[in-house]
Write an enzyme that holds these catalytic residues in place. Structure first.
Site, PDB file in Angstrom:
ATOM      1  N   ASP A 360       0.877  -1.195  -0.038  1.00  0.00           N
ATOM      2  CA  ASP A 360       0.093  -0.019   0.031  1.00  0.00           C
ATOM      3  C   ASP A 360       1.022   1.344  -0.029  1.00  0.00           C
ATOM      4  O   ASP A 360       2.035   1.216   0.797  1.00  0.00           O
ATOM      5  CB  ASP A 360      -0.757  -0.042   1.318  1.00  0.00           C
ATOM      6  N   GLU A 396       1.630  -0.522  -5.173  1.00  0.00           N
ATOM      7  CA  GLU A 396       0.706   0.643  -5.421  1.00  0.00           C
ATOM      8  C   GLU A 396       1.670   1.895  -5.702  1.00  0.00           C
ATOM      9  O   GLU A 396       2.370   2.461  -4.776  1.00  0.00           O
ATOM     10  CB  GLU A 396      -0.435   0.859  -4.378  1.00  0.00           C
TER      11      GLU A 396
END
Length: 734
Positions: A360, A396
């Site tokens: 993330d 990401e």
């Protein structure tokens, strides 16, 4: 109103237990034959106290860890066993202006704890400062928070370490990812036993495994399963952090996902997936923690060594660098913090058996003091690690910090979420103008972003939707976000979703609107499965799941997010399963290298055609209002004794119907229908083909359509009418 609780006397020691020096490594609580070794890093602490609790988390007793080796406080407690509950109190200066926020009145979680017992109860005592004090000069809070804190559990994982891991070892280019939430996937499934619904055991239940196997996916990517806490502002609204992007324990699974009292349940789930030839990837959040900004609670890292664990503003160390938008940024540049992250990753691979990670806001992890660097310490550590360099790594590739958007700039070991693919496919099928060149680049694998330094099409993780945003159903049903349930007056979530409602916002019984929405969902799913790169399917998209137009449902732990197994569009499930079969059947759809102009006839290649059956001319790519396209993909001879194969995809993203002439390619026989979104059967398509014949230019595969002046020969072909916003897929053999 704060409640004062008595704090345990720091001078009390455990009776009949022997404390010895122990070892500084490994960090955390490590079980031995006659006791437990405890080790905790803190560079700036003046004193570290180990707190031991009874089986109910009460009756705190304390031992001072007097040994310190290279900033690691350690001690061995004889007689302690697995299952013991513990925490820490860490002494040091409370000087926020200098980055120090020590408060020994706060019970702290061990960063290396492998299991937590109990939840965090909201209370003023969880804050290291007096809540109503001046923000520029915070007052030291002396209220004990132990009654409101979960407790760490000593875990003996030796049996799990010795248990063999039978990994599917699926090549990355052949991976089909299914992004799912542990609770949301099974909590409403009537075929899952009530006592395991919403847990790891429920996710690995017989019915769940059977469903995923029949669907055909071979990799499940789980939203965060690390222990996490709810943000205070959500609790005030009687909401919770459903997604889990608020980690506090990087080794401990979230307690609510355990149906029993042992973390072995997670490993059992992974083993069950492996038996079904499905890999497991974890979405991990190492960019920030649940302690929030400068006014957040003191739960672990902040109280252990705030100045080491977090990135602070250099000229005002009260403040946290907030490249995450979540209040703080974890300091992965610090060698001890980097070790924590690496130890956590290895634990989930070597002990818990997972096959990879999705990071993330990964740009936070790649940012040095001067900015993002593909050669940063974290990436270098991953690439040289003999364990982690062998698993799947997905970034990401953005955060909200300076220079945070880094699509295509990650090291060769990484694949990346490709939001350019997402946006392009949404815009193309919505019917936006001027999309043909961009569609072709994304469909081809985004070589403009990824074809460098030895990177392959599998560097691109293609997705139409993810947990963050509209579901596929909502993408074709809502023009605007509908997030009032989040309690932020519909201001949160993406403003521009590149969506379309086709005449009515939300639910409707209009058959014409329902038909076009159905076609659009199938168009997008087909495009996803046929594109070069690695497809990622959001759980529920293949079922027609709706979040009622909520495009930021991170706080909706309810039926808005939970998969409704009673109301599934089984025809869409079957369609998706058929698409996955097609992807697995034709290797050209998951090629290891980028495919460019074929050097020899029938070599692997792409040839783009206009709807008139002729190779695309340069001027046709720039036609602003053109929304139709065709592409032929060809593959080499497949052993043993198989002939070259070709796929033909016809695309009509216009709202009007158009006639398509099927290309004639020398050496390939009649095109056979495979997939269509007009819901015609193959016999009807074949009959339509026979009813119409036209003259069309012949192009051999090694003649690529790059020379507008080339004089083609002509032959007889067939033509078909494609409804507005529909596609057809054909195949042929040489």
């Amino acid at each position: 109103m704060s409640t004062v609780h008595a704090q345990a006397d720091p001078e009390i020691t455990l009776e009949n237990r022997n404390l010895s020096a122990g070892k500084p490594y490994p960090l955390g609580a490590t079980v031995a034959t006659n006791g437990v070794n405890f080790a905790l890093f803190s560079a700036n602490a003046t004193k570290v106290v180990l707190c031991i609790f009874d089986e109910f988390g009460l009756n705190e007793q304390q031992i001072c860890l007097t040994q310190k080796t290279r900033q690691i406080w350690h001690g061995f407690i004889e007689g302690i066993t697995a299952g013991t509950l513990y925490g820490y109190r860490v002494y040091g200066p409370f000087e926020p202006l200098l980055g120090h926020r020590f408060n020994h009145h706060k019970l702290l979680l061990d960063p290396y704890a492998k299991q937590l017992l109990g939840g965090l109860e909201p209370n003023d005592a969880n804050y290291g400062y007096v809540l109503d004090s001046n923000e520029s000069d915070l007052s030291f809070c002396k209220i004990d928070n132990a009654p409101f804190m979960p407790k760490c559990v000593v875990i003996d994982d030796s049996a799990l370490k010795q248990k063999p891991i039978n990994r599917p070892n699926i090549p990355l280019e052949k991976t089909i990812i299914y992004e799912a939430h542990v609770k949301g996937f099974s909590v409403l499934n009537h075929e899952v036993d009530d006592d395991v619904k919403g847990t790891f055991a429920g996710l690995a239940s017989k019915s769940a495994i059977q469903y995923l196997s029949q669907l055909g996916v071979n990799c499940i990517e789980l939203l965060p399963i690390h222990s996490f806490f709810n943000e205070p502002f959500l609790l005030e609204k009687q909401l919770s952090n459903y997604w889990g992007y608020n980690s506090i324990g990087f080794f401990a699974p979230n307690p609510s996902y355990l149906s029993g009292d042992t973390v072995a349940e997670f490993r059992e789930m992974v083993d069950t997936f492996h038996e079904a030839n499905i890999e497991v990837i974890l979405d991990v959040v190492y960019n920030h923690t649940a302690e929030g900004n400068r006014l957040g609670p003191t739960l672990s890292f902040r109280g252990i060594d705030n100045a080491s664990y977090y990135r602070l503003v250099s000229n005002d160390q009260r403040l946290y660098i907030n490249d995450t938008g979540c209040g703080n940024t974890f300091n992965s540049n610090h060698p001890q913090v980097l070790q924590l992250i690496m130890d956590s990753l290895r634990y989930w691979v070597e002990v818990m058996g997972v096959d990879g990670f999705r990071f993330d806001l990964a740009s936070c992890l790649g940012r040095e003091t001067y900015g993002f660097d593909p050669g940063c310490g974290f990436f270098d550590a991953l690439s040289q690690d003999p364990v982690l360099c062998q698993v799947k790594l997905i970034a990401e590739p953005w955060d909200i910090g300076p220079g945070g958007y880094q699509l295509g700039n990650y090291p060769i070991a990484f694949s990346e979420w490709n939001d350019r693919y997402r946006d392009t496919m949404r815009r193309f099928w919505r019917g936006d103008n001027g999309m043909l060149p961009e569609f072709a680049r994304r469909f081809h694998g985004s070589s403009d972003f990824f074809e460098h330094h030895g990177r392959n099409p599998s560097a691109s993780i293609n997705f139409i939707t993810s947990h963050d945003g509209f579901t596929l159903n909502d993408l074709v049903s809502y023009q605007h976000r509908h997030n009032l349930a989040n309690g932020e007056d519909n201001r949160d979530g993406h403003h521009e979703n590149l969506s379309h409602n086709y005449g009515v916002e939300g639910e409707t019984d209009n058959p014409d609107i329902l038909n076009i929405r159905s076609r659009q969902q199938r168009n997008l799913l087909t495009t996803l499965m046929l594109s070069q790169g690695v497809p990622m399917l959001l759980s529920g998209d293949e079922m027609g799941h709706s979040q009622q137009g909520n495009n930021n449902a991170y706080c909706q732990d309810n039926r808005i997010c939970w998969i409704d197994w009673q109301n599934i569009d089984w025809s869409l499930v079957e369609f998706t399963a058929e698409l996955i079969k097609v992807r697995k059947r034709f290797p050209i759809l998951c090629h290891r290298e980028f495919i460019h102009q074929p050097e020899a006839q029938y070599d692997n290649g792409f040839i783009w055609y206009s709807r008139h059956g002729e190779p695309m001319a340069k001027r046709q790519w720039s036609e602003f209002e053109a929304r139709t396209l065709a592409v032929v993909l060809t593959s080499k001879t497949q052993p043993p004794h198989q002939h070259p194969k070709a796929l033909l995809l016809l695309l009509n993203a216009d709202e009007k119907s158009h006639q398509f002439v099927l290309p004639v390619i020398d050496g390939f026989n009649q095109w056979q229908p495979l997939i269509n979104t007009q819901q015609l059967n193959n016999a009807d398509i074949e009959e339509l083909l026979e009813q119409s014949k036209v003259k069309v230019a012949i192009t051999a595969l090694d003649d690529a359509a790059t020379d507008d002046n080339k004089q083609p020969s002509f032959a007889c072909s067939h033509q078909l009418t494609l409804l507005g916003r529909s596609l057809m897929l054909f195949h042929a053999c040489h």
